[in-house]
Scaffold this active site. Structure first.
Site, PDB file in Angstrom:
ATOM      1  N   SER A  49       0.825  -1.218   0.000  1.00 16.26           N
ATOM      2  CA  SER A  49       0.000   0.000   0.000  1.00 16.26           C
ATOM      3  C   SER A  49       0.862   1.273   0.000  1.00 16.26           C
ATOM      4  CB  SER A  49      -0.948   0.004   1.203  1.00 16.26           C
ATOM      5  OG  SER A  49      -0.220  -0.107   2.410  1.00 16.26           O
ATOM      6  N   HIS A  50       2.191   1.142   0.102  1.00 10.11           N
ATOM      7  CA  HIS A  50       3.033   2.341   0.131  1.00 10.11           C
ATOM      8  C   HIS A  50       4.180   2.305  -0.865  1.00 10.11           C
ATOM      9  CE1 HIS A  50       0.576   2.837   3.646  1.00 10.11           C
ATOM     10  NE2 HIS A  50       0.809   4.114   3.501  1.00 10.11           N
ATOM     11  N   ARG A  54       1.389   4.343  -4.468  1.00 10.43           N
ATOM     12  CA  ARG A  54       1.348   5.749  -4.069  1.00 10.43           C
ATOM     13  C   ARG A  54       1.822   6.707  -5.180  1.00 10.43           C
ATOM     14  NH1 ARG A  54      -2.376   6.225  -0.652  1.00 10.43           N
ATOM     15  NH2 ARG A  54      -2.039   5.407   1.416  1.00 10.43           N
ATOM     16  N   PHE A 123       4.025  10.277   2.696  1.00 14.43           N
ATOM     17  CA  PHE A 123       3.040   9.452   1.977  1.00 14.43           C
ATOM     18  C   PHE A 123       3.526   8.013   1.935  1.00 14.43           C
ATOM     19  CE2 PHE A 123       0.269   9.504  -2.109  1.00 14.43           C
ATOM     20  CZ  PHE A 123      -0.892   9.519  -1.360  1.00 14.43           C
ATOM     21  N   ALA A 125       5.463   4.369   4.089  1.00 12.58           N
ATOM     22  CA  ALA A 125       5.566   3.584   5.325  1.00 12.58           C
ATOM     23  C   ALA A 125       6.589   4.256   6.245  1.00 12.58           C
ATOM     24  CB  ALA A 125       5.998   2.168   4.996  1.00 12.58           C
ATOM     25  N   ASP A 180       5.409  -1.263  12.581  1.00 12.73           N
ATOM     26  CA  ASP A 180       4.988  -0.046  11.882  1.00 12.73           C
ATOM     27  C   ASP A 180       3.520  -0.205  11.564  1.00 12.73           C
ATOM     28  OD1 ASP A 180       4.778   2.227  10.354  1.00 12.73           O
ATOM     29  OD2 ASP A 180       5.603   1.296   8.549  1.00 12.73           O
ATOM     30  N   GLY A 189      -4.636   2.998   2.802  1.00 13.44           N
ATOM     31  CA  GLY A 189      -4.171   2.398   1.541  1.00 13.44           C
ATOM     32  C   GLY A 189      -4.696   0.976   1.376  1.00 13.44           C
ATOM     33  N   ASP A 190      -4.764   0.247   2.485  1.00  9.07           N
ATOM     34  CA  ASP A 190      -5.270  -1.129   2.403  1.00  9.07           C
ATOM     35  C   ASP A 190      -6.768  -1.145   2.124  1.00  9.07           C
ATOM     36  OD1 ASP A 190      -2.880  -2.549   2.691  1.00  9.07           O
ATOM     37  OD2 ASP A 190      -2.889  -2.237   4.845  1.00  9.07           O
ATOM     38  N   ARG A 304       4.833 -14.618  16.133  1.00 11.18           N
ATOM     39  CA  ARG A 304       5.650 -14.186  15.004  1.00 11.18           C
ATOM     40  C   ARG A 304       6.018 -12.745  15.273  1.00 11.18           C
ATOM     41  NH1 ARG A 304       4.979 -10.044  11.218  1.00 11.18           N
ATOM     42  NH2 ARG A 304       3.302 -10.276   9.699  1.00 11.18           N
ATOM     43  N   PRO A 306       6.934  -8.894  14.879  1.00  8.12           N
ATOM     44  CA  PRO A 306       6.635  -7.885  13.867  1.00  8.12           C
ATOM     45  C   PRO A 306       7.882  -7.569  13.051  1.00  8.12           C
ATOM     46  CG  PRO A 306       6.523  -6.936  16.091  1.00  8.12           C
ATOM     47  CD  PRO A 306       6.706  -8.413  16.253  1.00  8.12           C
TER      48      PRO A 306
HETATM   49  P1  NDP Z   1      -0.176  -3.978   9.405  1.00 11.16           P
HETATM   50  O1  NDP Z   1      -1.437  -4.113  10.204  1.00 11.16           O
HETATM   51  O2  NDP Z   1      -0.076  -4.750   8.159  1.00 11.16           O
HETATM   52  O3  NDP Z   1       1.061  -4.355  10.298  1.00 11.16           O
HETATM   53  C1  NDP Z   1       1.338  -3.648  11.473  1.00 11.16           C
HETATM   54  C2  NDP Z   1       2.550  -4.214  12.157  1.00 11.16           C
HETATM   55  O4  NDP Z   1       2.206  -5.461  12.762  1.00 11.16           O
HETATM   56  C3  NDP Z   1       3.700  -4.507  11.216  1.00 11.16           C
HETATM   57  O5  NDP Z   1       4.895  -4.173  11.831  1.00 11.16           O
HETATM   58  C4  NDP Z   1       3.587  -6.007  10.981  1.00 11.16           C
HETATM   59  O6  NDP Z   1       4.840  -6.624  10.684  1.00 11.16           O
HETATM   60  C5  NDP Z   1       3.062  -6.492  12.305  1.00 11.16           C
HETATM   61  N1  NDP Z   1       2.266  -7.704  12.190  1.00 11.16           N
HETATM   62  C6  NDP Z   1       1.323  -7.982  11.274  1.00 11.16           C
HETATM   63  N2  NDP Z   1       0.794  -9.201  11.511  1.00 11.16           N
HETATM   64  C7  NDP Z   1       1.417  -9.686  12.609  1.00 11.16           C
HETATM   65  C8  NDP Z   1       1.312 -10.894  13.362  1.00 11.16           C
HETATM   66  N3  NDP Z   1       0.455 -11.849  13.026  1.00 11.16           N
HETATM   67  N4  NDP Z   1       2.117 -11.057  14.433  1.00 11.16           N
HETATM   68  C9  NDP Z   1       2.991 -10.088  14.790  1.00 11.16           C
HETATM   69  N5  NDP Z   1       3.148  -8.922  14.120  1.00 11.16           N
HETATM   70  C10 NDP Z   1       2.359  -8.727  13.049  1.00 11.16           C
HETATM   71  O7  NDP Z   1       0.114  -2.418   9.086  1.00 11.16           O
HETATM   72  P2  NDP Z   1      -0.930  -1.246   8.835  1.00 11.16           P
HETATM   73  O8  NDP Z   1      -1.879  -1.717   7.802  1.00 11.16           O
HETATM   74  O9  NDP Z   1      -1.476  -0.745  10.116  1.00 11.16           O
HETATM   75  O10 NDP Z   1       0.002  -0.099   8.224  1.00 11.16           O
HETATM   76  C11 NDP Z   1       0.551  -0.256   6.929  1.00 11.16           C
HETATM   77  C12 NDP Z   1       1.480   0.860   6.600  1.00 11.16           C
HETATM   78  O11 NDP Z   1       0.794   2.057   6.375  1.00 11.16           O
HETATM   79  C13 NDP Z   1       2.532   1.197   7.646  1.00 11.16           C
HETATM   80  O12 NDP Z   1       3.790   1.021   7.017  1.00 11.16           O
HETATM   81  C14 NDP Z   1       2.302   2.654   7.971  1.00 11.16           C
HETATM   82  O13 NDP Z   1       3.482   3.407   8.211  1.00 11.16           O
HETATM   83  C15 NDP Z   1       1.643   3.131   6.712  1.00 11.16           C
HETATM   84  N6  NDP Z   1       0.875   4.363   6.912  1.00 11.16           N
HETATM   85  C16 NDP Z   1       1.408   5.547   6.507  1.00 11.16           C
HETATM   86  C17 NDP Z   1       0.711   6.719   6.667  1.00 11.16           C
HETATM   87  C18 NDP Z   1       1.297   8.033   6.297  1.00 11.16           C
HETATM   88  O14 NDP Z   1       0.659   9.045   6.483  1.00 11.16           O
HETATM   89  N7  NDP Z   1       2.501   8.103   5.790  1.00 11.16           N
HETATM   90  C19 NDP Z   1      -0.649   6.741   7.239  1.00 11.16           C
HETATM   91  C20 NDP Z   1      -1.066   5.444   7.703  1.00 11.16           C
HETATM   92  C21 NDP Z   1      -0.346   4.289   7.507  1.00 11.16           C
HETATM   93  P3  NDP Z   1       5.214  -7.000   9.151  1.00 11.16           P
HETATM   94  O15 NDP Z   1       5.480  -5.717   8.468  1.00 11.16           O
HETATM   95  O16 NDP Z   1       6.381  -7.904   9.258  1.00 11.16           O
HETATM   96  O17 NDP Z   1       3.994  -7.703   8.593  1.00 11.16           O
END
Ligand code: NDP
Length: 334
Positions: A49-50, A54, A123, A125, A180, A189-190, A304, A306
């Site tokens: 999503s990033h 984007r 904009f 991650a 993150d 984005g998702d 697992r 993060p």
């Molecule tokens: P996710 O919900 O996909 O993941 C959040 C975190 O949890 C990640 O570090 C992920 O690690 C970890 N994780 C996911 N599944 C598990 C699990 N089963 N067990 C343990 N840890 C887990 O992320 P979001 O959808 O909330 O966010 C996605 C991105 O959007 C981020 O990078 C964020 O920075 C970005 N964003 C940016 C914005 C901006 O304004 N610039 C605004 C909002 C969001 P892993 O990555 O290894 O899966």
């Protein structure tokens, strides 16, 4: 549901494509290269999503003139532990590349330092900034606000941004631990990708325009997202507003909305980054103490860590499968 068409593209070609499209739309060499690195890192790690997703938004704000493609970030260290990067109304990646080494040096000398990025547009991650700090032996915390898109717990109206927060812990000799996450139940984005691809989203993701819960992403995009974890996530989203806006002096999400031209790109805002040295704060032995903790945590059944998914994706140097319509759209911008 119909299969989504994708095309294979190598990481080098992703970076080349991004570089060309940013340059074509007025980015200086430094800005285009920093943006292309950001997009490529996201695709490399599977932050779909990033990454390329984007690019049309980045281009929209260059085209509207909201964001300066030739911005030259300026850095100032007003105190030993306080660093400001004025992004000169450009995108965040170059401001980050300018400031992070200075922040890391300050935290490595004083034990703790903060950096505020102002007059910049984020904009992407947020893991790249905290992971960079962890690779320098520091713990890092980063957050930014956005535009109102999340209803605080109890409300039905957008007020907080999706307000991501990232944290990384250093593990010399190992890949750092990094999380993150948006403080909304799902990143916007998702939700946009789910709407594009016709997937339902989990319950508690958002409310439709009628204020009622729905798992239809298209309805949520017309309505409002919800914070993760009810009032607890809402409190963390509020904390991000204080750090990213109150502490940097840049816009709160609700202020950003007033000034934004809604061109499809990000709103202007601040980013807050904290760097801490476990060596200087906890002292000798910190590494073994923390490794023992990580081993105990990792031994739990079902765990697992993060960051693990991204770091595993990173080991795959092969081509990425990118949405074909997205690639066509980006190519049409060249
Ligand atoms: P996710 O919900 O996909 O993941 C959040 C975190 O949890 C990640 O570090 C992920 O690690 C970890 N994780 C996911 N599944 C598990 C699990 N089963 N067990 C343990 N840890 C887990 O992320 P979001 O959808 O909330 O966010 C996605 C991105 O959007 C981020 O990078 C964020 O920075 C970005 N964003 C940016 C914005 C901006 O304004 N610039 C605004 C909002 C969001 P892993 O990555 O290894 O899966």
């Amino acid at each position: 549901m119909s299969e989504i068409e994708t095309r294979e593209i190598s990481l080098a070609d992703i970076e080349g494509l991004a570089l060309r499209v940013f340059t074509k739309h007025g980015c200086s060499a430094d800005n285009a290269a920093a943006l292309a690195r950001t997009v490529t890192r996201a695709e490399r790690d599977g932050s779909a999503s990033h990454g390329l997703f984007r690019v049309p938004g980045y281009i929209a704000s260059l085209t509207s003139g909201k964001v300066k493609g030739d911005a030259v970030p300026k850095i100032e260290q007003s105190l030993a532990s306080v660093i400001t990067v004025d992004g000169d109304y450009g995108y965040a990646p170059l401001a980050l590349e300018t400031g992070l080494p200075v922040l890391a040096r300050a935290a490595s000398e004083t034990g703790i330092a903060v950096m505020r990025i102002i007059n910049s547009f984020h904009f992407a991650a947020m893991w790249p900034e905290t992971e960079y700090l962890a690779e320098q032996g520091l713990a890092g915390l980063a957050c930014t606000a956005f535009k109102p898109s999340v209803a605080p717990a109890g409300a039905k109206q957008a007020f907080f941004g999706t307000n991501p927060i990232s944290f990384a812990w250093p593990r010399p000799g190992h890949t750092p631990i990094v999380f993150d996450m948006a403080t909304s139940r799902l990143a916007k984005g998702d939700v946009q990708i789910a709407a594009r691809d016709g997937h339902a989203v989990p319950p508690d993701t958002g409310l439709g325009p009628d204020g009622e819960p729905t798992n239809d992403p298209a309805e949520i995009l017309k309505g409002v997202l919800l914070p993760f974890g009810g009032y607890k996530g809402s409190a963390i989203a509020m904390m991000v507003e204080f750090l990213a806006a109150g502490m940097t002096g840049d816009y709160f999400s609700y202020e950003a909305a007033v000034h934004d031209n809604n061109d499809g790109g990000p709103a202007k805002g601040g980013e807050f980054i904290l760097a801490m040295s476990p060596q200087l704060i906890a002292g000798d032995g910190w590494q073994k103490h923390n490794e023992d903790f990580i081993q105990a945590l990792s031994a739990l059944e079902g765990i697992r860590l993060p960051g693990k998914r991204r770091h595993k994706n990173r080991l795959d140097t092969g081509p990425r499968h990118i949405n074909a319509a997205l690639l066509d759209k980006i190519n049409s911008l060249l």
